[in-house]
Design a protein around this motif. Structure first.
Motif, PDB file in Angstrom:
ATOM      1  N   SER A   1      -6.851   5.213 -18.006  1.00 46.83           N
ATOM      2  CA  SER A   1      -6.289   5.956 -19.264  1.00 46.83           C
ATOM      3  C   SER A   1      -4.995   6.249 -19.375  1.00 46.83           C
ATOM      4  O   SER A   1      -4.246   6.438 -20.200  1.00 46.83           O
ATOM      5  CB  SER A   1      -7.003   7.162 -19.519  1.00 46.83           C
ATOM      6  OG  SER A   1      -6.877   8.262 -18.614  1.00 46.83           O
TER       7      SER A   1
ATOM      8  N   LYS B   1      -0.489  12.075 -24.829  1.00 42.43           N
ATOM      9  CA  LYS B   1      -1.511  11.973 -26.149  1.00 42.43           C
ATOM     10  C   LYS B   1      -2.077  13.463 -25.687  1.00 42.43           C
ATOM     11  O   LYS B   1      -2.105  13.845 -24.666  1.00 42.43           O
ATOM     12  CB  LYS B   1      -2.574  10.960 -25.636  1.00 42.43           C
ATOM     13  CG  LYS B   1      -2.008   9.702 -25.940  1.00 42.43           C
ATOM     14  CD  LYS B   1      -3.232   8.533 -25.471  1.00 42.43           C
ATOM     15  CE  LYS B   1      -2.586   7.052 -25.559  1.00 42.43           C
ATOM     16  NZ  LYS B   1      -3.581   6.252 -25.260  1.00 42.43           N
TER      17      LYS B   1
ATOM     18  N   GLU C   1      -5.191  14.237 -25.315  1.00 42.62           N
ATOM     19  CA  GLU C   1      -6.082  14.156 -24.303  1.00 42.62           C
ATOM     20  C   GLU C   1      -5.406  14.308 -22.762  1.00 42.62           C
ATOM     21  O   GLU C   1      -6.179  14.183 -21.910  1.00 42.62           O
ATOM     22  CB  GLU C   1      -7.056  12.932 -24.375  1.00 42.62           C
ATOM     23  CG  GLU C   1      -6.186  11.762 -24.520  1.00 42.62           C
ATOM     24  CD  GLU C   1      -6.239  11.263 -25.703  1.00 42.62           C
ATOM     25  OE1 GLU C   1      -5.743  11.959 -26.768  1.00 42.62           O
ATOM     26  OE2 GLU C   1      -6.295  10.101 -26.376  1.00 42.62           O
ATOM     27  N   ASP C   2      -4.061  14.155 -22.837  1.00 41.22           N
ATOM     28  CA  ASP C   2      -3.420  14.303 -21.424  1.00 41.22           C
ATOM     29  C   ASP C   2      -3.386  15.975 -21.151  1.00 41.22           C
ATOM     30  O   ASP C   2      -2.901  16.226 -20.109  1.00 41.22           O
ATOM     31  CB  ASP C   2      -2.090  13.693 -21.566  1.00 41.22           C
ATOM     32  CG  ASP C   2      -2.081  12.257 -21.492  1.00 41.22           C
ATOM     33  OD1 ASP C   2      -1.221  11.661 -22.434  1.00 41.22           O
ATOM     34  OD2 ASP C   2      -2.908  11.480 -21.022  1.00 41.22           O
TER      35      ASP C   2
END
Length: 121
Positions: free
Chosen positions: A60, A84, A86-87
């Motif tokens: 990812s 992002k 989601e990081d």
């Protein structure tokens, strides 16, 4: 005894960049960066083998994150680009990996206290 102190976390918008640092005392080798989001398990993000012989990344973050080590300063880095949401998570550095799976947190002997990264959309 090894001590690890992370820094460089913060809040950024999606697409931004951050550079995490992990200052170490004592001899360090086989370093890694992990992250943990609320309610989730600690996830291996990247690792680097002695003398930079090899680096590995979780899928990812490939192409966006770069792990490096400054041996003169005894410091580990994680350059994070194109961030992002989601990081988002607490990022930890770890040292002295021994085992068969660099993403296994239980196979590292030393940990820092973590630095928070928050990415907003």
């Amino acid at each position: 005894q090894v001590q690890l102190v992370e820094s460089g976390g913060g809040s950024v918008q999606a697409g931004g960049s951050l550079r995490l640092s992990c200052a170490a005392s004592g001899y360090i080798y086989c370093m890694g960066w992990f992250r943990q989001a609320p309610g989730k398990e600690r996830e291996g993000v990247a690792c680097i083998f002695p003398n930079g012989r090899a680096t590995h990344y979780v899928d990812s973050v490939k192409g966006r994150f770069t792990i490096s080590q400054d041996y003169a300063r005894n410091t580990l880095y994680l350059q994070m680009n194109s961030l992002k949401p989601e990081d988002t998570g607490m990022y930890y550095c770890a040292a002295h990996w021994r085992g068969d799976n660099w993403t296994n947190a239980h196979q590292y002997n030393y940990w820092g206290q973590g630095t928070q990264v928050t990415v907003s959309s």
